[in-house]
Design a protein around this motif. Structure first.
Motif, PDB file in Angstrom:
ATOM      1  N   ALA A  18      67.345 -18.435 107.825  1.00 36.02           N
ATOM      2  CA  ALA A  18      66.505 -17.478 107.111  1.00 36.02           C
ATOM      3  C   ALA A  18      67.405 -16.707 106.161  1.00 36.02           C
ATOM      4  CB  ALA A  18      65.789 -16.531 108.074  1.00 36.02           C
ATOM      5  N   GLU A  19      66.791 -16.143 105.101  1.00 34.77           N
ATOM      6  CA  GLU A  19      67.563 -15.528 104.039  1.00 34.77           C
ATOM      7  C   GLU A  19      66.899 -14.235 103.596  1.00 34.77           C
ATOM      8  OE1 GLU A  19      67.929 -17.372 100.009  1.00 34.77           O
ATOM      9  OE2 GLU A  19      69.936 -17.878 100.750  1.00 34.77           O
ATOM     10  N   ALA A  20      67.716 -13.264 103.202  1.00 37.46           N
ATOM     11  CA  ALA A  20      67.223 -11.997 102.670  1.00 37.46           C
ATOM     12  C   ALA A  20      68.177 -11.526 101.588  1.00 37.46           C
ATOM     13  CB  ALA A  20      67.104 -10.951 103.777  1.00 37.46           C
ATOM     14  N   GLU A  21      67.649 -10.676 100.679  1.00 35.76           N
ATOM     15  CA  GLU A  21      68.450 -10.165  99.573  1.00 35.76           C
ATOM     16  C   GLU A  21      68.732  -8.689  99.782  1.00 35.76           C
ATOM     17  OE1 GLU A  21      66.699 -10.598  95.768  1.00 35.76           O
ATOM     18  OE2 GLU A  21      68.564 -10.172  94.687  1.00 35.76           O
ATOM     19  N   LEU A  22      69.968  -8.295  99.566  1.00 34.62           N
ATOM     20  CA  LEU A  22      70.382  -6.901  99.664  1.00 34.62           C
ATOM     21  C   LEU A  22      70.811  -6.434  98.281  1.00 34.62           C
ATOM     22  CD1 LEU A  22      71.077  -4.370 101.334  1.00 34.62           C
ATOM     23  CD2 LEU A  22      73.363  -5.347 101.661  1.00 34.62           C
ATOM     24  N   ILE A  23      70.180  -5.337  97.813  1.00 31.26           N
ATOM     25  CA  ILE A  23      70.493  -4.775  96.498  1.00 31.26           C
ATOM     26  C   ILE A  23      71.086  -3.391  96.718  1.00 31.26           C
ATOM     27  CG2 ILE A  23      69.556  -4.046  94.274  1.00 31.26           C
ATOM     28  CD1 ILE A  23      67.319  -6.082  94.659  1.00 31.26           C
ATOM     29  N   VAL A  24      72.284  -3.165  96.189  1.00 35.91           N
ATOM     30  CA  VAL A  24      72.959  -1.867  96.290  1.00 35.91           C
ATOM     31  C   VAL A  24      73.014  -1.265  94.887  1.00 35.91           C
ATOM     32  CG1 VAL A  24      75.022  -0.642  97.023  1.00 35.91           C
ATOM     33  CG2 VAL A  24      74.337  -2.727  98.219  1.00 35.91           C
ATOM     34  N   GLU A  25      72.417  -0.059  94.728  1.00 43.08           N
ATOM     35  CA  GLU A  25      72.349   0.583  93.427  1.00 43.08           C
ATOM     36  C   GLU A  25      73.260   1.808  93.378  1.00 43.08           C
ATOM     37  OE1 GLU A  25      67.740  -0.579  92.287  1.00 43.08           O
ATOM     38  OE2 GLU A  25      68.246   1.486  92.856  1.00 43.08           O
ATOM     39  N   GLU A  26      73.619   2.188  92.166  1.00 42.33           N
ATOM     40  CA  GLU A  26      74.449   3.366  91.969  1.00 42.33           C
ATOM     41  C   GLU A  26      73.641   4.621  92.289  1.00 42.33           C
ATOM     42  OE1 GLU A  26      77.750   2.897  90.418  1.00 42.33           O
ATOM     43  OE2 GLU A  26      77.952   4.741  91.550  1.00 42.33           O
ATOM     44  N   LYS A  27      74.244   5.538  92.998  1.00 46.77           N
ATOM     45  CA  LYS A  27      73.554   6.772  93.355  1.00 46.77           C
ATOM     46  C   LYS A  27      73.582   7.742  92.169  1.00 46.77           C
ATOM     47  CE  LYS A  27      73.401  10.304  96.956  1.00 46.77           C
ATOM     48  NZ  LYS A  27      74.037  10.820  98.190  1.00 46.77           N
TER      49      LYS A  27
ATOM     50  N   VAL B 219      62.713 -16.835 114.894  1.00 42.49           N
ATOM     51  CA  VAL B 219      61.342 -16.353 115.039  1.00 42.49           C
ATOM     52  C   VAL B 219      60.998 -15.392 113.911  1.00 42.49           C
ATOM     53  CG1 VAL B 219      59.756 -15.120 116.567  1.00 42.49           C
ATOM     54  CG2 VAL B 219      61.486 -16.654 117.530  1.00 42.49           C
ATOM     55  N   LYS B 220      61.909 -14.487 113.610  1.00 40.52           N
ATOM     56  CA  LYS B 220      61.675 -13.506 112.550  1.00 40.52           C
ATOM     57  C   LYS B 220      62.950 -13.348 111.748  1.00 40.52           C
ATOM     58  CE  LYS B 220      60.380  -8.662 111.800  1.00 40.52           C
ATOM     59  NZ  LYS B 220      60.058  -7.375 112.477  1.00 40.52           N
ATOM     60  N   GLY B 221      62.900 -13.578 110.458  1.00 46.61           N
ATOM     61  CA  GLY B 221      64.084 -13.506 109.631  1.00 46.61           C
ATOM     62  C   GLY B 221      64.329 -12.108 109.094  1.00 46.61           C
ATOM     63  N   PRO B 222      65.480 -11.871 108.500  1.00 47.21           N
ATOM     64  CA  PRO B 222      65.775 -10.548 107.921  1.00 47.21           C
ATOM     65  C   PRO B 222      64.919 -10.295 106.683  1.00 47.21           C
ATOM     66  CG  PRO B 222      67.516 -12.105 107.395  1.00 47.21           C
ATOM     67  CD  PRO B 222      66.603 -12.811 108.324  1.00 47.21           C
ATOM     68  N   GLU B 223      64.688  -9.015 106.396  1.00 45.26           N
ATOM     69  CA  GLU B 223      63.869  -8.610 105.261  1.00 45.26           C
ATOM     70  C   GLU B 223      64.755  -8.114 104.126  1.00 45.26           C
ATOM     71  OE1 GLU B 223      61.197  -5.679 106.692  1.00 45.26           O
ATOM     72  OE2 GLU B 223      60.050  -7.074 107.961  1.00 45.26           O
ATOM     73  N   ASP B 224      64.231  -8.255 102.883  1.00 45.62           N
ATOM     74  CA  ASP B 224      64.962  -7.772 101.712  1.00 45.62           C
ATOM     75  C   ASP B 224      65.102  -6.254 101.782  1.00 45.62           C
ATOM     76  OD1 ASP B 224      63.389 -10.174  99.469  1.00 45.62           O
ATOM     77  OD2 ASP B 224      65.020 -10.382 100.937  1.00 45.62           O
ATOM     78  N   GLN B 225      66.261  -5.743 101.365  1.00 46.10           N
ATOM     79  CA  GLN B 225      66.508  -4.307 101.401  1.00 46.10           C
ATOM     80  C   GLN B 225      67.125  -3.853 100.099  1.00 46.10           C
ATOM     81  OE1 GLN B 225      68.277  -2.457 104.771  1.00 46.10           O
ATOM     82  NE2 GLN B 225      67.628  -4.049 106.220  1.00 46.10           N
ATOM     83  N   GLN B 226      66.894  -2.535  99.782  1.00 44.55           N
ATOM     84  CA  GLN B 226      67.452  -1.914  98.591  1.00 44.55           C
ATOM     85  C   GLN B 226      68.026  -0.573  99.007  1.00 44.55           C
ATOM     86  OE1 GLN B 226      64.793  -1.701  95.301  1.00 44.55           O
ATOM     87  NE2 GLN B 226      66.231  -0.691  93.937  1.00 44.55           N
ATOM     88  N   VAL B 227      69.327  -0.390  98.873  1.00 44.74           N
ATOM     89  CA  VAL B 227      69.998   0.835  99.270  1.00 44.74           C
ATOM     90  C   VAL B 227      70.863   1.306  98.117  1.00 44.74           C
ATOM     91  CG1 VAL B 227      69.998   0.226 101.712  1.00 44.74           C
ATOM     92  CG2 VAL B 227      71.933  -0.433 100.281  1.00 44.74           C
ATOM     93  N   VAL B 228      71.352   2.535  98.261  1.00 48.05           N
ATOM     94  CA  VAL B 228      72.260   3.083  97.255  1.00 48.05           C
ATOM     95  C   VAL B 228      73.668   3.071  97.817  1.00 48.05           C
ATOM     96  CG1 VAL B 228      70.473   4.504  96.224  1.00 48.05           C
ATOM     97  CG2 VAL B 228      71.865   5.434  98.071  1.00 48.05           C
TER      98      VAL B 228
END
Length: 1122
Positions: free
Chosen positions: A410-419, A333-342
């Motif tokens: 369903a598909e979502a992108e996870l981006i992990v950045e350097e703090k 019904v509802k897929g995961p959303e793209d996220q950006q974390v450190v």
């Protein structure tokens, strides 16, 4: 393919054409099922015997969570995986781009036994799909059939001008020969099946049993066997209880309801429903309905648990069906959303599906995330919502995350950045003088960040002068007593960040002229000097630190020795520590080996000084030794031991004792105050229980380790004395004693008894038996005649001898005369009866002393040789192995002792079956009665005749029936005889042994006359029922779908029964296995199995008898689905 060539004079050859698969015309590809797994299902195959078969199935793997697996079956249960080898080959491949899996089944050199229905089943985790297909094998063409026409061309020598190119007469003759050989081969194959297997197949009720029997007995042509079986099998009995049974299968979507209905022949019949063999009871889930003759079972809210086999029973009749519950696809019904974390932050991917409790699969970059990754990923369910949680994200967690169900993804992108790290306070350059302190300090934005300090590119390690600290966001480097070598560039590098903080340390040198002062070294201890010593005592395991203050200019050099050996270690359990004007000896966890004389010596240019110290290490003592149990009693035991070899440097003050039951882990203290002695008596123990004990040694330091456990021992005591010791019998050299067991035996039981005797007035006891006596009685032999003796008995067990039981009065060893007396058993006081051949074994007790003389007689005469007698001191045995009538009579028994005598008499009678009655005859016959009389038998079997048994028999059938039993008179009247019959009679005599072996047969018969009757048959004229064949119901034109069996029906009448012939396009059908003709009560049926496009045409049915013939026709059209 062979190339097409042009012959001379025939023009150019046409280009070769691609061969068209006939199966595509007969079995067009089925459209794909949107809910199924197959993209292309296997198709039906028609192949010649000896050829190869390739079956292909394609499966869509893009919607599957795992790689699918496939199984191939023949029929319903025979899995082909076990046949993998020379003929059966299995192959699978996968197109990674489209994720389409291709599965192939290859059968080489097909034989007629490979003909039949096949099934392939695909499984992928909780998804499953299957489809069926057919392989039909037809007889192969003879070799050279491709050039068949060429082989029948006429030769030039035999060809005339009017003759054609081919010899058709030879061609037809060849085909007739092939048909004869083919039919003969088919008959031979059918005859190879034994008749007992046909009988077994007739009784089969389930279709799956046919395949099992064919597999068990090696029958390869299953289809041919079933065709022949249908010809000989009796039609199944029509159900008496059901008018309409359950359908073979039902399908329902999950969550919906389904109705199963049967129709009964009688509304009063009892009916029960079963699921997988378990009785179904009415509930909200299962609702029963009765509507007239219909019985309905409604299943509400179907779940996967309702996918089962159902059964309806009416008395002994059953109707079966299967319910298949189809699970609807789970959609997202509802897929995961793209996220950006450190780095280090928590990441949560959330998705919502259409059903609660649905199974989903998470993937990262195409790789499934399993429960084995639970240390990094956490999966959570909350109703319809599903979560993928990453507690501390890292750079490796960057990627595309996908959630899959059986109905979507369903598909979502996870981006992990350097703090990013911020520097709140940098490091400042420092200029310090000698012996001063240098402090480098910096502050960063994250208090969790760690880092390292470097000097001129070399990492700085903490020491006594250099201290590194981290408090919150502040990092410090402190250098005490700065020296010239500390000058340089200092850098702080945070871990995990491309960042450096640098500063410089400048050393300010001040030159001062120094005139050294000299002072002799001095050890500041009370025992300093060469002639005095001090003693230190340390407990083993404790730490000893001996600080010795020293002084002197310049600073003296310190040397430690133990028993003359120098100590120099700066690390370890025993080490030396040096500080300004202080030298320390450190001993960690002191041991016994650390004892000795320690000497410290200090020297400098001005002199030297020494001091000696004696160190004693005291410890707990060693465990006591040689712990053992010396004696035991009913509830006590005595324990002794020896002192420990080493007392720990302190005197042993006492001992502690513990005990426990064997096998237990719980020790119990027996004394709470130390015990100075080396022995201890443990009391209050349970008799018969195994115990173990141990001992601890105690000194001023503490308690030693426990000693070794004693071997298991058992507190046990001898029994009490035996009771009721009496004299039972005495002779000139023997005495028989009897007694009762002791009143108290104890846990040790009793092993046996010892008997001892001694002369009156003497104290020396002589043992009467060397081995223990188990029973409570003994005959003491070899005693001196005329002496007065005393007897005593003691009981013996594992603990030893019990107190003795002694007779109060002495016994004189002398024989006592006792008058003889026969004790005849009660059943021998009357006539004793036995049958011929039986065994006679009689025991007659008597009494008397000394041993009496026993005499047996029969009628005053000695006994015969086949009568045996055995006599003991107390009884006599009379024995006959196989009795006969001659053994009957009066037997006398005489017992004599020194002029005293006692006698007894016994009557014995041996009996057997009597002889037959004499002179059996019919005296009188009147009406339906007959009077039968006879005389007693000559031999009554030595027993009274108790009655007679009378039997009668009709002279025609000679079947005997009993008329009277136990009839005592010598006559009887037999009634209810049948008129017109003649009867014989026989009589058996009877005594207590039973009926006589032979019967007395009547010398005459009893005839029951009947009145004479005459039959006058009626006259009638026979009617002629013969008629020519006539079709009451003709054939009707039909249209059928290719691949689905159809039937043609008509009805015919005629007498005699007409012979029926079916024709297709005016050609007799014959024994073609594709057609099955039936004739039942004038109804004619022609069944056509799975017709193809070539099976259409004009079908005729001809009925012929001696009065004529009749013909009916119809047109059959075969439609091919598009």
């Amino acid at each position: 393919m062979p190339e097409a060539k042009a012959e001379e004079g025939e023009g150019p050859a046409e280009p070769p054409k691609e061969p068209k698969d006939d199966l595509d015309e007969i079995n067009p590809p089925e459209p794909r099922d949107p809910d199924g797994l197959f993209i292309n299902k296997p198709q039906n195959v028609l192949v010649e015997s000896g050829g190869d078969v390739l079956v292909v199935a394609r499966v869509d793997g893009s919607q599957l969570p795992v790689k699918p697996s496939i199984k191939w079956f023949k029929g319903k249960w025979l899995e082909l995986g076990a046949k993998s080898g020379a003929r059966f080959q299995f192959k699978e491949s996968c197109d990674k781009e489209s994720k389409v899996y291709t599965f192939e089944l290859s059968i080489s050199k097909v034989v007629p036994g490979d003909r039949g229905d096949y099934r392939c089943e695909v499984t992928a985790k909780d998804k499953k799909d299957s489809c069926s297909f057919n392989i039909d094998v037809e007889a192969g063409r003879p070799s050279g059939s491709d050039n068949l026409l060429q082989s029948f061309k006429r030769t030039n020598g035999a060809k005339d001008e009017s003759a054609g190119e081919l010899d058709f007469s030879g061609l037809l003759k060849k085909r007739e020969e092939e048909e004869v050989v083919k039919k003969k081969k088919k008959d031979d194959e059918e005859d190879t099946i034994p008749p007992e297997i046909w009988e077994l197949l007739k009784g089969v009720t389930k279709k799956s049993e046919y395949e099992r029997i064919a597999f068990q007995y090696g029958i390869t042509d299953l289809r041919g066997m079933l065709k022949r079986l249908k010809k000989i099998k009796v039609e199944p009995k029509k159900s008496e209880a059901f008018i309409k049974k359950l359908d073979p299968a039902y399908q329902v979507d999950k969550g919906n309801k389904i109705r199963l209905m049967v129709e009964l022949s009688d509304p009063d019949l009892p009916l029960k429903w079963y699921k997988n063999g378990q009785l179904i009871k009415p509930s909200n889930k299962y609702v029963f309905e009765n509507v007239g003759l219909k019985r309905i079972l409604t299943i509400n809210k179907c779940s996967l648990a309702d996918d089962a086999a159902y059964e309806c029973r009416v008395n002994d009749e059953k109707s079966f069906t299967e319910v298949f519950v189809k699970e609807p696809p789970v959609t997202i019904v509802k897929g995961p959303e793209d996220q950006q974390v450190v780095v280090g932050e928590r990441a949560v991917l959330e998705a919502e599906v259409s059903e609660e409790g649905a199974q989903v699969m998470w993937m990262k970059d195409g790789v499934e995330l399993t429960r084995e990754d639970a240390f990094k990923y956490r999966f959570k369910k909350d109703g319809k919502k599903h979560f993928l949680i990453l507690n501390e994200a890292t750079l490796e967690d960057t990627g595309r995350y996908r959630i899959l169900t059986n109905g979507g993804e369903a598909e979502a992108e996870l981006i992990v950045e350097e703090k990013q790290l911020e520097v709140l306070q940098g490091i400042a350059d420092l200029t310090v003088q000698a012996t001063e302190q240098a402090v480098f300090k910096c502050e960063v934005s994250d208090e969790k960040v760690t880092g390292r300090w470097f000097k001129n590119g070399v990492e700085v390690r903490p020491s006594k002068r250099i201290h590194i600290s981290h408090t919150g966001r502040i990092h410090k480097l402190v250098i005490d007593d700065v020296r010239p070598e500390d000058e340089g560039d200092y850098t702080f590098v945070p871990d995990g960040y491309a960042l450096t903080l640098s500063a410089k340390l400048n050393f300010l040198e001040i030159k001062v002229e120094y005139v050294p002062k000299q002072e002799p070294p001095k050890i500041h201890l009370d025992c300093s000097g060469k002639d005095t010593e001090n003693t230190l005592v340390v407990v083993a395991g404790n730490k000893l630190r001996l600080d010795v203050p020293i002084s002197g200019e310049p600073l003296p050099t310190v040397t430690w020795t133990k028993d003359g050996q120098e100590l120099s270690g700066k690390e370890g359990r025993v080490r030396l520590e040096e500080k300004h004007e202080l030298s320390s000896l450190v001993i960690e966890s002191a041991e016994r080996g650390d004892e000795g004389r320690y000497q410290i010596k200090v020297t400098n240019p001005a002199g030297e000084d020494t001091a000696a110290i004696t160190i004693r290490v005291v410890d707990v003592p060693d465990p006591p030794e040689a712990v053992r149990v010396t004696s035991v009693g009913e509830d006590w035991a005595v324990l002794v031991w020896e002192p420990p070899k080493f007392d720990g440097g302190q005197p042993v003050t006492g001992y502690l004792v513990e005990r426990k039951k064997k096998g237990s882990m719980r020790w119990m203290k027996l004394n709470f105050e130390v015990l100075p002695a080396l022995t201890f008596e443990s009391t209050r123990m349970i008799e018969g229980v195994l115990y173990e004990m141990r001992v601890f040694a105690v000194n001023a330091i503490g308690v030693s380790a426990p000693s070794l456990n004693t071997p298991p021992f058992m507190p046990i005591a001898p029994t009490s004395e035996p009771t009721h010791l009496v004299l039972e019998d005495v002779t000139d050299t023997t005495a028989t004693l009897k007694w009762r067991p002791p009143e108290r035996v104890g846990a040790g039981g009793i092993d046996g008894y010892l008997v001892e005797w001694c002369r009156e007035g003497d104290t020396t006891w002589t043992p009467a038996n060397t081995e223990l006596v188990q029973r409570c009685g003994l005959t003491v032999r070899g005693l001196p005649t005329g002496e007065k003796l005393l007897f005593r008995v003691v009981g013996v067990n594992i603990a030893g001898r019990s107190p003795p039981a002694t007779m109060a009065q002495p016994v004189t060893i002398r024989e006592i005369v006792e008058r003889p007396k026969i004790r005849l058993p009660r059943h021998l006081r009357q006539t004793y009866v036995r049958k011929v051949g039986e065994q006679v074994n009689l025991v007659i007790p008597f009494q008397g002393k000394p041993r009496p003389q026993v005499t047996w007689t029969k009628e005053g005469a000695p006994l015969a040789e086949d009568v045996h007698v055995r006599t003991s001191d107390q009884d006599t045995v009379f024995f006959i192995r196989a009795a006969n009538r001659g053994h009957s009579g009066r037997y006398g028994l005489s017992v004599r002792i020194e002029g005293m005598e006692d006698t007894a008499e016994m009557r014995l009678r041996i009996v057997e079956k009597p002889g037959p009655p004499k002179k059996v005859q019919v005296k009188e016959v009147w009406g339906f009665n007959a009077l039968v009389e006879w005389e007693p038998p000559e031999d009554d079997g030595n027993a009274e005749i108790t009655g007679y048994t009378v039997m009668k028999a009709d002279k025609r059938t000679m079947e005997w029936f009993t008329v009277y039993e136990h009839n005592r008179p010598l006559r009887c009247t037999v009634s209810e005889l049948v008129m017109g019959n003649e009867y014989l009679f026989k009589v058996f005599s009877e005594n207590l042994c039973g009926l006589s072996d032979k019967a007395g047969l009547s010398c005459n018969t009893a005839v029951i006359p009947k009145a004479e009757l005459r039959l006058k048959p009626p006259q009638y004229q026979e009617r002629d029922f013969r008629s020519a064949p006539q079709f009451l119901t003709p054939l009707v034109d039909r249209s059928a779908v290719a691949g689905y069996s159809t039937a043609l029906n008509c009805a015919v009448r005629g007498h005699p029964k007409p012979k029926v012939v079916w024709l297709k396009n005016q050609v007799a059908i014959g024994e073609d296995p594709k057609f099955l003709a039936r004739h039942s009560q004038g109804v004619l049926t022609l069944l056509i199995r799975k017709p193809g496009p070539f099976d259409g045409g004009t079908y005729s049915c001809r009925a012929v008898n001696e009065l004529g013939e009749a013909l009916t026709e119809c047109r059959l059209e075969i439609r091919v689905p598009q």
